[in-house]
Design an enzyme around this catalytic site. Structure first.
Site, PDB file in Angstrom:
ATOM      1  N   LYS A 235       0.847  -1.204   0.000  1.00 21.31           N
ATOM      2  CA  LYS A 235       0.000   0.000   0.000  1.00 21.31           C
ATOM      3  C   LYS A 235       0.879   1.249   0.000  1.00 21.31           C
ATOM      4  O   LYS A 235       1.716   1.431   0.885  1.00 21.31           O
ATOM      5  CB  LYS A 235      -0.905  -0.020   1.246  1.00 21.31           C
ATOM      6  CG  LYS A 235      -1.677   1.279   1.495  1.00 21.31           C
ATOM      7  CD  LYS A 235      -2.640   1.154   2.687  1.00 21.31           C
ATOM      8  CE  LYS A 235      -3.298   2.482   3.044  1.00 21.31           C
ATOM      9  NZ  LYS A 235      -4.170   2.392   4.232  1.00 21.31           N
TER      10      LYS A 235
ATOM     11  N   ASP B 267      -2.962   9.970   3.909  1.00 23.91           N
ATOM     12  CA  ASP B 267      -4.352   9.537   4.076  1.00 23.91           C
ATOM     13  C   ASP B 267      -5.095  10.511   4.982  1.00 23.91           C
ATOM     14  O   ASP B 267      -5.021  10.432   6.197  1.00 23.91           O
ATOM     15  CB  ASP B 267      -4.375   8.114   4.670  1.00 23.91           C
ATOM     16  CG  ASP B 267      -5.793   7.582   4.835  1.00 23.91           C
ATOM     17  OD1 ASP B 267      -6.731   8.201   4.290  1.00 23.91           O
ATOM     18  OD2 ASP B 267      -5.958   6.540   5.502  1.00 23.91           O
TER      19      ASP B 267
ATOM     20  N   LYS C 138     -10.719  12.130   8.507  1.00 27.70           N
ATOM     21  CA  LYS C 138     -10.234  11.695   9.819  1.00 27.70           C
ATOM     22  C   LYS C 138     -10.235  12.878  10.788  1.00 27.70           C
ATOM     23  O   LYS C 138     -10.064  14.017  10.353  1.00 27.70           O
ATOM     24  CB  LYS C 138      -8.774  11.231   9.696  1.00 27.70           C
ATOM     25  CG  LYS C 138      -8.572   9.884   9.049  1.00 27.70           C
ATOM     26  CD  LYS C 138      -7.079   9.548   9.024  1.00 27.70           C
ATOM     27  CE  LYS C 138      -6.809   8.243   8.297  1.00 27.70           C
ATOM     28  NZ  LYS C 138      -7.369   7.065   8.963  1.00 27.70           N
TER      29      LYS C 138
ATOM     30  N   ASP D 218       1.438   6.176   5.660  1.00 25.74           N
ATOM     31  CA  ASP D 218       0.468   5.225   5.116  1.00 25.74           C
ATOM     32  C   ASP D 218       0.961   4.569   3.815  1.00 25.74           C
ATOM     33  O   ASP D 218       0.256   3.769   3.202  1.00 25.74           O
ATOM     34  CB  ASP D 218      -0.880   5.932   4.898  1.00 25.74           C
ATOM     35  CG  ASP D 218      -2.066   4.986   5.093  1.00 25.74           C
ATOM     36  OD1 ASP D 218      -1.879   3.934   5.726  1.00 25.74           O
ATOM     37  OD2 ASP D 218      -3.160   5.316   4.593  1.00 25.74           O
TER      38      ASP D 218
ATOM     39  N   ASP E  30     -12.332   6.477   3.847  1.00 21.06           N
ATOM     40  CA  ASP E  30     -11.134   6.268   4.664  1.00 21.06           C
ATOM     41  C   ASP E  30     -10.675   4.802   4.617  1.00 21.06           C
ATOM     42  O   ASP E  30      -9.583   4.471   5.062  1.00 21.06           O
ATOM     43  CB  ASP E  30     -11.415   6.704   6.117  1.00 21.06           C
ATOM     44  CG  ASP E  30     -10.141   6.906   6.915  1.00 21.06           C
ATOM     45  OD1 ASP E  30      -9.056   6.946   6.290  1.00 21.06           O
ATOM     46  OD2 ASP E  30     -10.230   7.019   8.145  1.00 21.06           O
TER      47      ASP E  30
ATOM     48  N   GLU F 298      -9.491   3.333   2.166  1.00 16.07           N
ATOM     49  CA  GLU F 298      -8.958   3.514   0.810  1.00 16.07           C
ATOM     50  C   GLU F 298      -7.836   2.542   0.468  1.00 16.07           C
ATOM     51  O   GLU F 298      -7.585   2.280  -0.707  1.00 16.07           O
ATOM     52  CB  GLU F 298      -8.473   4.964   0.623  1.00 16.07           C
ATOM     53  CG  GLU F 298      -7.037   5.250   1.097  1.00 16.07           C
ATOM     54  CD  GLU F 298      -6.798   4.974   2.579  1.00 16.07           C
ATOM     55  OE1 GLU F 298      -7.778   4.953   3.353  1.00 16.07           O
ATOM     56  OE2 GLU F 298      -5.633   4.763   2.970  1.00 16.07           O
TER      57      GLU F 298
ATOM     58  N   ARG G 285      -7.519  -0.714   0.979  1.00 14.30           N
ATOM     59  CA  ARG G 285      -8.016  -1.943   0.319  1.00 14.30           C
ATOM     60  C   ARG G 285      -8.442  -1.641  -1.117  1.00 14.30           C
ATOM     61  O   ARG G 285      -8.350  -2.484  -1.993  1.00 14.30           O
ATOM     62  CB  ARG G 285      -9.170  -2.542   1.149  1.00 14.30           C
ATOM     63  CG  ARG G 285     -10.389  -1.689   1.244  1.00 14.30           C
ATOM     64  CD  ARG G 285     -11.317  -2.081   2.389  1.00 14.30           C
ATOM     65  NE  ARG G 285     -10.807  -1.632   3.689  1.00 14.30           N
ATOM     66  CZ  ARG G 285     -11.438  -1.812   4.842  1.00 14.30           C
ATOM     67  NH1 ARG G 285     -12.601  -2.441   4.882  1.00 14.30           N
ATOM     68  NH2 ARG G 285     -10.913  -1.381   5.976  1.00 14.30           N
TER      69      ARG G 285
END
Ligand code: BES
Ligand code: ZN
Ligand code: ZN
Length: 500
Positions: free
Chosen positions: A267, A272, A279, A290, A349, A351, A353
């Site tokens: 990833k 993020d 968030k 991230d 959020d 995101e 996956r």
């Protein structure tokens, strides 16, 4: 970097020189007093009664002694209790703590007298790895990220001289450690880099620049190419950012005929914010990290190339910034991923996956023998397992066993969570093939189940959720100050075992 280190292997008598330190271990037993006295005698030093008594005290475990006459000018004496609290991380953690404490001591050299392996056989698979943990500790403890400090500390030279009976083994351990930890540094530099600099394209150009040096071919699919390949999942998450998304494909092909072909997927969310499902401030603070999964994949490939491992590796890193704008993907959207499967966005959020959907499908199409992915995927995983443990999700027993063993050995520990098919029913969608959000309970598992939709069922696959251990945390001296590069040592060991 705290010091410019020169790590050396020695067997002969110690030649201290000016401003030197000596590190010596004592295995705790009734004999410590006698051994201590003999040791001081051999150096012609004298220990005060109080110092002696305090070191021999049951609770004490170290003594720092400043000599008044001659070299070494500082002694670091460390007691080792080989009991239920002893771990294979003991030496790594000790040296990682020692190195920064040497700052401003103006030393030229540190000499280390290694303990004998026979007492530690139960904790280290090989003698080389036993020694390696110490050198890794020195190197990991020397890591800093000070690119943005206006006043840089002066980098002093420091010789670190290890003394051991088997010089060849020692030299080998030094060489291995340097190659592996250099790659951990590379990964850590990427993860610690603020998102304002490390945009998706910047991540790609750093991957290119670094890996090219080792003969790894790096391709970058830009926005146009992503569109051409219908990688709508990556495009959706990256849509709102002024910094366009891309996908990095790094291909390491060994000179020798490869024994296996492995796809590593990471990833690469360079930031993020949560997107429209934004968030809270506190949750955003660490989100430059991230992309740690992507950073780890690039670090592992770098080590494999450096060690010339006979394994072909395809590294796939979807790189995006999850931001807010008029092009944001939205809760309620239905998106068709490159595999043709559709998913409903219930939370922007979740995101990670989503971008991995296209990346895992691409990896599957390369026909690898196995796929391993790395992602700072869910807070839920860290809630379940604590900060220093990664979650492992797989239906493949062999992958589970081998990865778990490498985790215990390298002390980058992982723990398998259930992955039963019943969890899949929790991410059903009324209007698409699957939803990107499950209920609160079992959040790390349902995230993994979403990924499963995009992996070819015939290919053995493991998913590692590294949300906890990638980000700096207090558990060891080498993880507490900077984001960690978790996974590089672990998977390097896994790959070495795989091909030997
Ligand atoms: N990047 C985060 C996960 C994360 C959290 C990593 C903390 C490192 C530290 C991920 O994209 C995320 O936001 N996950 C959500 C999932 C939820 C919306 C289902 C989470 O964990 O809350
Ligand atoms: Zn998120
Ligand atoms: Zn994320």
């Amino acid at each position: 970097m705290n010091f410019k280190l020169n790590i050396k292997a020695e067997t002969d008598r110690i030649n201290f020189g000016d401003s030197s330190a000596l590190v010596k271990f004592f295995i705790d037993s009734s004999k410590v007093g006698t051994l201590l006295d003999g040791f001081y005698k051999s150096l012609n030093f004298s220990l005060s009664k109080i110092q002696r008594k305090s070191f021999l005290d049951k609770k004490a475990d170290e003594l720092v002694y400043y000599s008044e006459k001659g070299e070494p000018s500082i002694l670091f004496l460390k007691k080792i209790k080989i009991d239920e609290d002893f771990t294979p991380d003991f030496f790594r953690n000790y040296f990682a703590g020692l190195v920064p404490s040497l700052k401003k001591k103006h030393l030229n050299s540190v000499h280390v007298i290694l303990p004998v392996y026979s007492r530690f056989k139960d904790y280290f698979e090989t003698e080389t790895y036993f020694v390696q943990t110490m050198i890794e500790g020195v190197l990991l403890g020397n890591y800093t990220f000070d690119n943005y400090k206006s006043e840089k500390e002066k980098i002093e030279k420091l010789d670190f001289v290890f003394h051991y009976s088997d010089k060849k083994l020692l030299a080998n351990a030094i060489d291995n450690s340097q190659k592996i930890i250099d790659s951990v540094y590379f990964t850590r530099d990427l993860v610690n880099e603020p998102a304002i600099t490390l945009t998706p394209m910047e991540l790609a150009s750093r991957a290119k620049k670094e890996l090219k040096r080792f003969g790894v071919a790096v391709k970058v699919f830009d926005k146009k190419e992503l569109e051409r390949r219908k990688m709508n999942a990556i495009l959706a998450v990256g849509g709102a950012s002024a910094n366009p998304p891309c996908m990095i494909v790094a291909h390491y092909k060994p000179k020798l005929k490869p024994k296996r072909k492995i796809a590593l997927v990471g990833k690469g969310v360079t930031y993020d914010s949560g997107g429209l499902s934004i968030k809270p401030t506190a949750g955003m603070l660490e989100m430059k990290a991230d992309m740690a999964g992507g950073g780890v994949v690039l670090g592992i490939i770098r080590t494999a190339a450096l060690l010339k491992l006979p394994v072909e590796i395809i590294g796939v890193v979807p790189a995006v910034e999850n931001m807010i704008g008029s092009n944001s993907f939205k809760p309620g959207d239905v998106i068709k991923a490159s595999s043709g499967k559709t998913f409903e966005v219930k939370d922007t959020d979740a995101e990670g996956r989503v971008v991995l959907a296209d990346a895992l499908h691409f990896a599957s199409q390369q026909n690898p023998d196995e796929i391993i992915d790395f992602a700072t995927l869910t807070g839920a995983c860290a809630v379940a397992l604590g900060l220093f443990t990664a979650g492992l999700f797989t239906s493949n027993e062999k992958l589970a066993e081998d990865l778990t063993n490498s985790g215990s050995k390298t002390f980058e520990r992982i723990w398998r969570l259930p992955f039963w098919k019943e969890f899949s029913s929790l991410i059903k969608s009324d209007i698409a093939d699957v939803s990107n959000l499950g209920p609160r309970w079992g959040g790390a598992i349902t995230a993994g189940k979403f990924l499963e939709h995009f992996v070819d069922k015939k290919i053995p696959w493991a998913h590692l959720d590294i949300a906890g251990p990638s980000i700096k945390h207090e558990s060891t001296n080498y993880t507490k100050n900077f984001d960690t590069g978790f996974g590089v040592r672990l998977v390097t060991d896994y790959l070495i075992n795989k091909v030997s």
